[in-house]
Design a protein around this motif. Structure first.
Motif, PDB file in Angstrom:
ATOM      1  N   VAL A  17      43.115  31.913  36.475  1.00 33.47           N
ATOM      2  CA  VAL A  17      42.905  32.807  37.614  1.00 33.47           C
ATOM      3  C   VAL A  17      41.413  33.118  37.773  1.00 33.47           C
ATOM      4  O   VAL A  17      40.903  33.200  38.893  1.00 33.47           O
ATOM      5  CB  VAL A  17      43.729  34.099  37.459  1.00 33.47           C
ATOM      6  CG1 VAL A  17      43.364  35.128  38.516  1.00 33.47           C
ATOM      7  CG2 VAL A  17      45.225  33.785  37.527  1.00 33.47           C
ATOM      8  N   ASN A  18      40.704  33.248  36.665  1.00 32.31           N
ATOM      9  CA  ASN A  18      39.282  33.591  36.710  1.00 32.31           C
ATOM     10  C   ASN A  18      38.384  32.454  37.201  1.00 32.31           C
ATOM     11  O   ASN A  18      37.182  32.631  37.314  1.00 32.31           O
ATOM     12  CB  ASN A  18      38.805  34.070  35.338  1.00 32.31           C
ATOM     13  CG  ASN A  18      39.302  35.461  35.026  1.00 32.31           C
ATOM     14  OD1 ASN A  18      39.649  36.228  35.920  1.00 32.31           O
ATOM     15  ND2 ASN A  18      39.334  35.797  33.751  1.00 32.31           N
ATOM     16  N   THR A  19      38.972  31.299  37.531  1.00 36.62           N
ATOM     17  CA  THR A  19      38.175  30.216  38.107  1.00 36.62           C
ATOM     18  C   THR A  19      37.988  30.399  39.608  1.00 36.62           C
ATOM     19  O   THR A  19      37.432  29.534  40.280  1.00 36.62           O
ATOM     20  CB  THR A  19      38.803  28.826  37.843  1.00 36.62           C
ATOM     21  OG1 THR A  19      40.089  28.774  38.455  1.00 36.62           O
ATOM     22  CG2 THR A  19      38.877  28.527  36.359  1.00 36.62           C
ATOM     23  N   ALA A  65      49.744  31.964  40.278  1.00 36.24           N
ATOM     24  CA  ALA A  65      49.428  32.779  39.105  1.00 36.24           C
ATOM     25  C   ALA A  65      48.693  34.047  39.496  1.00 36.24           C
ATOM     26  O   ALA A  65      49.017  35.141  39.021  1.00 36.24           O
ATOM     27  CB  ALA A  65      48.595  31.968  38.112  1.00 36.24           C
ATOM     28  N   ALA A  66      47.703  33.928  40.369  1.00 33.46           N
ATOM     29  CA  ALA A  66      46.920  35.095  40.783  1.00 33.46           C
ATOM     30  C   ALA A  66      47.807  36.139  41.444  1.00 33.46           C
ATOM     31  O   ALA A  66      47.692  37.336  41.157  1.00 33.46           O
ATOM     32  CB  ALA A  66      45.801  34.658  41.724  1.00 33.46           C
ATOM     33  N   ILE A  67      48.699  35.690  42.301  1.00 38.10           N
ATOM     34  CA  ILE A  67      49.592  36.614  43.002  1.00 38.10           C
ATOM     35  C   ILE A  67      50.571  37.260  42.020  1.00 38.10           C
ATOM     36  O   ILE A  67      50.735  38.486  41.997  1.00 38.10           O
ATOM     37  CB  ILE A  67      50.350  35.882  44.127  1.00 38.10           C
ATOM     38  CG1 ILE A  67      49.372  35.467  45.229  1.00 38.10           C
ATOM     39  CG2 ILE A  67      51.479  36.738  44.694  1.00 38.10           C
ATOM     40  CD1 ILE A  67      49.931  34.455  46.215  1.00 38.10           C
ATOM     41  N   ARG A  73      50.805  42.977  36.519  1.00 35.26           N
ATOM     42  CA  ARG A  73      49.919  43.831  35.727  1.00 35.26           C
ATOM     43  C   ARG A  73      49.940  45.273  36.211  1.00 35.26           C
ATOM     44  O   ARG A  73      49.556  46.186  35.502  1.00 35.26           O
ATOM     45  CB  ARG A  73      48.500  43.266  35.684  1.00 35.26           C
ATOM     46  CG  ARG A  73      47.697  43.419  36.930  1.00 35.26           C
ATOM     47  CD  ARG A  73      46.332  42.733  36.780  1.00 35.26           C
ATOM     48  NE  ARG A  73      45.431  43.087  37.845  1.00 35.26           N
ATOM     49  CZ  ARG A  73      44.619  44.127  37.837  1.00 35.26           C
ATOM     50  NH1 ARG A  73      44.571  44.918  36.798  1.00 35.26           N
ATOM     51  NH2 ARG A  73      43.837  44.366  38.866  1.00 35.26           N
ATOM     52  N   ARG A  74      50.419  45.470  37.426  1.00 37.11           N
ATOM     53  CA  ARG A  74      50.561  46.822  37.974  1.00 37.11           C
ATOM     54  C   ARG A  74      52.018  47.284  37.938  1.00 37.11           C
ATOM     55  O   ARG A  74      52.396  48.190  38.667  1.00 37.11           O
ATOM     56  CB  ARG A  74      50.047  46.845  39.402  1.00 37.11           C
ATOM     57  CG  ARG A  74      48.559  46.612  39.522  1.00 37.11           C
ATOM     58  CD  ARG A  74      48.124  46.636  40.984  1.00 37.11           C
ATOM     59  NE  ARG A  74      46.726  46.343  41.136  1.00 37.11           N
ATOM     60  CZ  ARG A  74      46.220  45.134  41.363  1.00 37.11           C
ATOM     61  NH1 ARG A  74      47.019  44.096  41.477  1.00 37.11           N
ATOM     62  NH2 ARG A  74      44.938  44.967  41.494  1.00 37.11           N
ATOM     63  N   PRO A  78      56.600  40.570  41.131  1.00 36.46           N
ATOM     64  CA  PRO A  78      55.891  39.461  41.766  1.00 36.46           C
ATOM     65  C   PRO A  78      56.727  38.873  42.900  1.00 36.46           C
ATOM     66  O   PRO A  78      57.956  38.834  42.814  1.00 36.46           O
ATOM     67  CB  PRO A  78      55.723  38.433  40.639  1.00 36.46           C
ATOM     68  CG  PRO A  78      55.845  39.230  39.384  1.00 36.46           C
ATOM     69  CD  PRO A  78      56.827  40.325  39.712  1.00 36.46           C
ATOM     70  N   PRO A  79      56.088  38.412  43.965  1.00 35.32           N
ATOM     71  CA  PRO A  79      56.826  37.802  45.068  1.00 35.32           C
ATOM     72  C   PRO A  79      57.633  36.594  44.591  1.00 35.32           C
ATOM     73  O   PRO A  79      57.186  35.825  43.735  1.00 35.32           O
ATOM     74  CB  PRO A  79      55.732  37.370  46.046  1.00 35.32           C
ATOM     75  CG  PRO A  79      54.556  38.206  45.694  1.00 35.32           C
ATOM     76  CD  PRO A  79      54.649  38.470  44.230  1.00 35.32           C
TER      77      PRO A  79
END
Length: 181
Positions: A17-19, A65-67, A73-74, A78-79
């Protein structure tokens, strides 16, 4: 401020995700993907060769993954399409354990078949699934530095930045100059 070198050392799902920091794409080309794979080392299957066809499956997993991680994490759901995308990536190249003998014991080595990009996407989707199913996903944080959107899993509850050397140093320097004004 986007650093052109990807941040690594977090769980593989977060490294992926950090890419994509702040709208940039650190996996936009075959060469960039090759560089990231080299940084990740043994955590990812290394390619014999890379082609442009290997990029779309990796990008699709990264987007899902980002979504999914952003919601999980909150403590949100997830969708369904993000979860389905991760599941489908794994389904396209399932891991089968190849049994062998190393001279003293039976070994079980996971293997995937198919094009490299599809195999890599399945491996990455599996890493994302592992993080999503881990209660630690609730501890994933976003860097507190101005303009940074990197995610990290803090080993210490007081950690505030994705990297002490990158964002932590920038924040400390900024505070120093603010005090001196």
């Amino acid at each position: 401020m986007t650093d052109p070198v990807p941040l690594t050392g977090e769980p593989l799902a977060l490294d992926l995700v950090n890419t994509r920091p702040a709208g940039a794409d650190l996996l936009s080309t075959v060469d960039a993907l090759a560089a990231w794979l080299a940084l990740e080392g043994e955590r990812v299957p290394q390619p014999e060769t890379l082609t442009a066809a290997d990029l779309p499956p990796v990008h699709a997993v990264r987007d899902c993954a980002a979504i999914a991680i952003g919601h999980a994490r909150r403590a949100g759901r997830p969708p369904e399409d993000a979860l389905a995308g991760l599941t489908e990536a794994q389904r396209r190249a399932p891991a089968v354990k190849r049994l062998g003998w190393d001279g003293t014991a039976v070994t079980a080595t996971p293997e995937r078949t198919g094009r490299y990009g599809v195999r890599l996407a399945a491996h990455l989707a599996e890493a994302v699934a592992d993080l999503l199913a881990d209660p630690a996903v609730g501890r994933v944080r976003e860097c507190e530095a101005d303009g940074c959107v990197m995610l990290f899993l803090p080993a210490h509850p007081r950690r505030r930045w994705c990297s002490a050397a990158r964002c932590g140093n920038r924040a400390r320097v900024a505070r120093y100059y603010a005090r001196r004004k």
